[in-house]
Design a protein around this motif. Structure first.
Motif, PDB file in Angstrom:
ATOM      1  N   GLU A  12       0.797  -1.131   0.046  1.00 39.87           N
ATOM      2  CA  GLU A  12       0.036   0.137   0.069  1.00 39.87           C
ATOM      3  C   GLU A  12       0.868   1.381  -0.020  1.00 39.87           C
ATOM      4  OE1 GLU A  12      -2.299  -0.142   3.547  1.00 39.87           O
ATOM      5  OE2 GLU A  12      -3.372  -2.039   2.911  1.00 39.87           O
ATOM      6  N   PRO A  13       0.546   2.389  -1.036  1.00 41.42           N
ATOM      7  CA  PRO A  13       1.331   3.498  -0.745  1.00 41.42           C
ATOM      8  C   PRO A  13       1.292   4.031   0.616  1.00 41.42           C
ATOM      9  CG  PRO A  13      -0.083   3.518  -2.646  1.00 41.42           C
ATOM     10  CD  PRO A  13      -0.495   2.276  -1.773  1.00 41.42           C
ATOM     11  N   LEU A  14       2.285   4.707   0.985  1.00 41.04           N
ATOM     12  CA  LEU A  14       2.624   5.019   2.476  1.00 41.04           C
ATOM     13  C   LEU A  14       1.415   6.088   2.957  1.00 41.04           C
ATOM     14  CD1 LEU A  14       6.447   5.454   2.780  1.00 41.04           C
ATOM     15  CD2 LEU A  14       4.742   3.289   3.141  1.00 41.04           C
ATOM     16  N   ASP A  15       1.019   6.999   2.176  1.00 43.77           N
ATOM     17  CA  ASP A  15       0.188   7.965   2.563  1.00 43.77           C
ATOM     18  C   ASP A  15      -1.316   7.540   2.805  1.00 43.77           C
ATOM     19  OD1 ASP A  15      -0.204   7.770  -0.173  1.00 43.77           O
ATOM     20  OD2 ASP A  15      -1.755   9.492  -0.050  1.00 43.77           O
ATOM     21  N   GLU A  16      -1.896   6.335   2.172  1.00 44.93           N
ATOM     22  CA  GLU A  16      -2.754   5.593   2.518  1.00 44.93           C
ATOM     23  C   GLU A  16      -2.784   4.969   4.099  1.00 44.93           C
ATOM     24  OE1 GLU A  16      -3.991   3.333  -0.395  1.00 44.93           O
ATOM     25  OE2 GLU A  16      -4.560   4.829  -2.151  1.00 44.93           O
ATOM     26  N   ARG A  17      -1.586   4.448   4.160  1.00 41.89           N
ATOM     27  CA  ARG A  17      -1.874   3.881   5.449  1.00 41.89           C
ATOM     28  C   ARG A  17      -1.539   4.676   6.611  1.00 41.89           C
ATOM     29  NH1 ARG A  17       3.240   1.059   3.524  1.00 41.89           N
ATOM     30  NH2 ARG A  17       4.432   1.904   5.384  1.00 41.89           N
ATOM     31  N   SER A  18      -0.934   5.951   6.495  1.00 40.15           N
ATOM     32  CA  SER A  18      -0.927   6.817   7.789  1.00 40.15           C
ATOM     33  C   SER A  18      -2.045   7.322   7.972  1.00 40.15           C
ATOM     34  CB  SER A  18       0.184   7.801   7.342  1.00 40.15           C
ATOM     35  OG  SER A  18       0.073   8.520   6.174  1.00 40.15           O
ATOM     36  N   SER A  19      -2.856   7.692   6.662  1.00 45.52           N
ATOM     37  CA  SER A  19      -4.229   8.525   6.821  1.00 45.52           C
ATOM     38  C   SER A  19      -5.434   7.570   7.147  1.00 45.52           C
ATOM     39  CB  SER A  19      -4.382   9.175   5.589  1.00 45.52           C
ATOM     40  OG  SER A  19      -4.400   8.225   4.576  1.00 45.52           O
ATOM     41  N   GLY A  20      -5.038   6.435   7.049  1.00 43.25           N
ATOM     42  CA  GLY A  20      -6.239   5.446   7.371  1.00 43.25           C
ATOM     43  C   GLY A  20      -7.296   5.250   6.443  1.00 43.25           C
ATOM     44  N   GLN A  21      -6.943   5.746   5.211  1.00 36.27           N
ATOM     45  CA  GLN A  21      -7.901   5.641   4.271  1.00 36.27           C
ATOM     46  C   GLN A  21      -8.123   4.114   3.649  1.00 36.27           C
ATOM     47  OE1 GLN A  21      -6.574   7.830   0.778  1.00 36.27           O
ATOM     48  NE2 GLN A  21      -6.621   9.821   1.824  1.00 36.27           N
ATOM     49  N   LYS A  22      -9.203   4.033   2.989  1.00 40.21           N
ATOM     50  CA  LYS A  22      -9.525   2.284   2.468  1.00 40.21           C
ATOM     51  C   LYS A  22      -8.507   2.184   1.680  1.00 40.21           C
ATOM     52  CE  LYS A  22     -12.949  -0.550   0.359  1.00 40.21           C
ATOM     53  NZ  LYS A  22     -14.382  -0.458  -0.234  1.00 40.21           N
ATOM     54  N   SER A  23      -7.767   1.028   1.601  1.00 41.26           N
ATOM     55  CA  SER A  23      -6.477   0.511   0.841  1.00 41.26           C
ATOM     56  C   SER A  23      -7.063   0.254  -0.723  1.00 41.26           C
ATOM     57  CB  SER A  23      -5.990  -0.815   1.523  1.00 41.26           C
ATOM     58  OG  SER A  23      -6.787  -1.609   1.261  1.00 41.26           O
ATOM     59  N   ARG A  24      -6.132   0.657  -1.480  1.00 40.35           N
ATOM     60  CA  ARG A  24      -6.494   0.336  -3.072  1.00 40.35           C
ATOM     61  C   ARG A  24      -5.488  -0.582  -3.577  1.00 40.35           C
ATOM     62  NH1 ARG A  24      -3.269   3.428  -5.883  1.00 40.35           N
ATOM     63  NH2 ARG A  24      -2.684   5.337  -4.962  1.00 40.35           N
ATOM     64  N   ARG A  25      -5.685  -1.010  -4.770  1.00 38.78           N
ATOM     65  CA  ARG A  25      -4.589  -1.870  -5.249  1.00 38.78           C
ATOM     66  C   ARG A  25      -3.372  -0.997  -5.712  1.00 38.78           C
ATOM     67  NH1 ARG A  25      -5.535  -6.852  -9.404  1.00 38.78           N
ATOM     68  NH2 ARG A  25      -5.902  -4.966 -10.728  1.00 38.78           N
ATOM     69  N   SER A  26      -2.285  -1.079  -5.205  1.00 40.38           N
ATOM     70  CA  SER A  26      -1.202  -0.395  -5.783  1.00 40.38           C
ATOM     71  C   SER A  26      -0.678  -0.764  -7.186  1.00 40.38           C
ATOM     72  CB  SER A  26       0.195  -0.624  -4.878  1.00 40.38           C
ATOM     73  OG  SER A  26       0.785  -1.967  -5.475  1.00 40.38           O
ATOM     74  N   PRO A  27       0.036   0.417  -7.536  1.00 37.41           N
ATOM     75  CA  PRO A  27       0.508   0.196  -9.457  1.00 37.41           C
ATOM     76  C   PRO A  27       1.192  -1.102  -9.378  1.00 37.41           C
ATOM     77  CG  PRO A  27       0.834   2.545  -8.523  1.00 37.41           C
ATOM     78  CD  PRO A  27       0.355   1.650  -7.424  1.00 37.41           C
ATOM     79  N   LEU A  28       2.054  -1.534  -8.565  1.00 37.92           N
ATOM     80  CA  LEU A  28       2.893  -2.774  -8.672  1.00 37.92           C
ATOM     81  C   LEU A  28       1.968  -3.941  -8.594  1.00 37.92           C
ATOM     82  CD1 LEU A  28       5.718  -3.260  -8.787  1.00 37.92           C
ATOM     83  CD2 LEU A  28       5.802  -3.849  -6.495  1.00 37.92           C
ATOM     84  N   GLN A  29       0.856  -3.885  -7.721  1.00 38.95           N
ATOM     85  CA  GLN A  29      -0.083  -5.185  -7.861  1.00 38.95           C
ATOM     86  C   GLN A  29      -0.790  -5.254  -8.905  1.00 38.95           C
ATOM     87  OE1 GLN A  29      -2.216  -3.682  -4.179  1.00 38.95           O
ATOM     88  NE2 GLN A  29      -1.676  -5.675  -3.094  1.00 38.95           N
ATOM     89  N   THR A  30      -1.309  -3.918  -9.534  1.00 35.59           N
ATOM     90  CA  THR A  30      -2.049  -3.707 -10.905  1.00 35.59           C
ATOM     91  C   THR A  30      -1.131  -4.521 -12.006  1.00 35.59           C
ATOM     92  OG1 THR A  30      -3.285  -2.120 -10.059  1.00 35.59           O
ATOM     93  CG2 THR A  30      -3.106  -2.390 -12.473  1.00 35.59           C
ATOM     94  N   LEU A  31       0.223  -4.134 -11.954  1.00 36.95           N
ATOM     95  CA  LEU A  31       1.039  -4.665 -13.032  1.00 36.95           C
ATOM     96  C   LEU A  31       1.334  -6.283 -12.942  1.00 36.95           C
ATOM     97  CD1 LEU A  31       3.411  -4.109 -15.093  1.00 36.95           C
ATOM     98  CD2 LEU A  31       4.835  -4.235 -13.193  1.00 36.95           C
TER      99      LEU A  31
END
Length: 339
Positions: free
Chosen positions: A34-53
């Protein structure tokens, strides 16, 4: 009678600790992608670009196949032509721009559309607050130090985490077309007085017979031949590293030390840029600027510049940029006469 009860308590305690350890490691594994800003802000996680690739179901399969082929060719070339690996140091990472919000690492290469990619990243990271149009950002603003963070600014643990979990991409170009483009931009444009003073005067002093006082003072009339002599002169790199505009891509971005997930090419710039934005899930937020340059340096134009370069110096220059030709799968240009 008390012994079974004690054993049972020990067993229950051990089981509880085991479950907690499993939960801890599962939590850590989740956060890596997960991108770092999503982890720290508590937002709902989404697929990272690396996962998408690497999940492979979000983009056109033909495009995926092209980029998989490029990755494999790069890895094979690195195995064949690199004798030994070394540890990365912060100095190696100064050209890698970080987008923590979207989980992206971009190694910028001058003369390979890096101004427009910096503009795009300024939009994505929120640096360009007043516009969502990359072209609304002045070119000089895109190159201001500090507008975008580079990987060299992070701690060792932060660097490793990002290299492991972010999508890493670089754009490359036919080496001699890029070199001619750099020469045309830095030595034939009247507004580039800083380059004329910094490099032109030195080139004239070292590589021109009987230079005129004005040329020694201004350095604004360097020929392509003199530029080539400067590049292949061993004293040049002994004195200082190459300027980034003509430094080799493998020395700027270290593709045999860093596993790039996407190797974009200037020759397929529009398609490859769209692919990166699709992987990042931002293709509906920003578009990569379409090229409108009619003065772009092509293979035909590069051939004209090399026409007066002797086979001896052509060979020396090719040897200087050989690794870029090999690892990025570019053929020796037909206009070269040393073969």
């Amino acid at each position: 009678m008390r012994k079974p009860k004690v054993i049972g308590m020990i067993f229950a305690l051990s089981l509880g600790c085991f479950i907690m350890v499993i939960f801890y490691f599962n939590s850590n594994l989740k956060t890596v992608s997960e991108p770092l800003d999503e982890r720290s802000s508590g937002q709902k996680s989404r697929r990272s670009p690396l996962q998408t690739l690497y999940d492979g179901d979000q983009v056109e399969s033909a495009v995926q196949a092209i980029h998989q082929g490029r990755r494999e060719l790069l890895e094979e070339a690195c195995r064949s032509y690199t004798r030994k690996r070394r540890v990365l140091i912060p100095e190696d990472l100064k050209h890698i721009i970080v987008d923590d919000q979207h989980g992206l690492l971009y190694c910028y290469v001058p003369k390979v559309a890096c101004t427009n990619w910096k503009r795009v990243l300024m939009v994505l990271t929120g640096v360009a607050r007043s516009s969502r149009d990359p072209l609304a950002i002045p070119a000089n603003e895109a190159h201001i130090p500090g507008n975008l963070r580079t990987l060299s600014e992070y701690s060792t643990s932060e660097i490793n985490q990002r290299l492991r979990s972010y999508l890493k991409f670089v754009f490359v170009r036919e080496p001699f077309e890029r070199l001619v483009s750099a020469y045309r931009n830095k030595f034939t444009q009247s507004y580039n007085t800083a380059f004329h003073k910094r490099y032109g005067t030195k080139i004239v002093r070292r590589h021109r017979l009987d230079p005129q006082p004005e040329a020694l003072e201004k350095g604004d009339d360097v020929s392509f031949e003199e530029f080539v002599y400067y590049l292949v002169d061993p004293a040049t790199q002994r004195e200082e590293p190459f300027n980034e505009h003509w430094e080799r891509v493998h020395s700027l971005c270290h593709p045999c030390l860093i596993h790039y997930d996407v190797v974009g090419k200037y020759e397929t710039l529009e398609q490859d840029s769209r692919y990166v934005l699709q992987l990042a899930g931002v293709e509906d937020q920003v578009s990569f600027p379409a090229s409108s340059k009619s003065t772009r340096t092509t293979g035909e134009l590069a051939a004209q510049f090399f026409h007066n370069i002797s086979p001896f110096y052509q060979k020396k220059l090719y040897n200087l940029y050989r690794m870029d030709f090999l690892i990025f799968n570019y053929s020796i240009p037909d206009y070269l006469k040393f073969r």
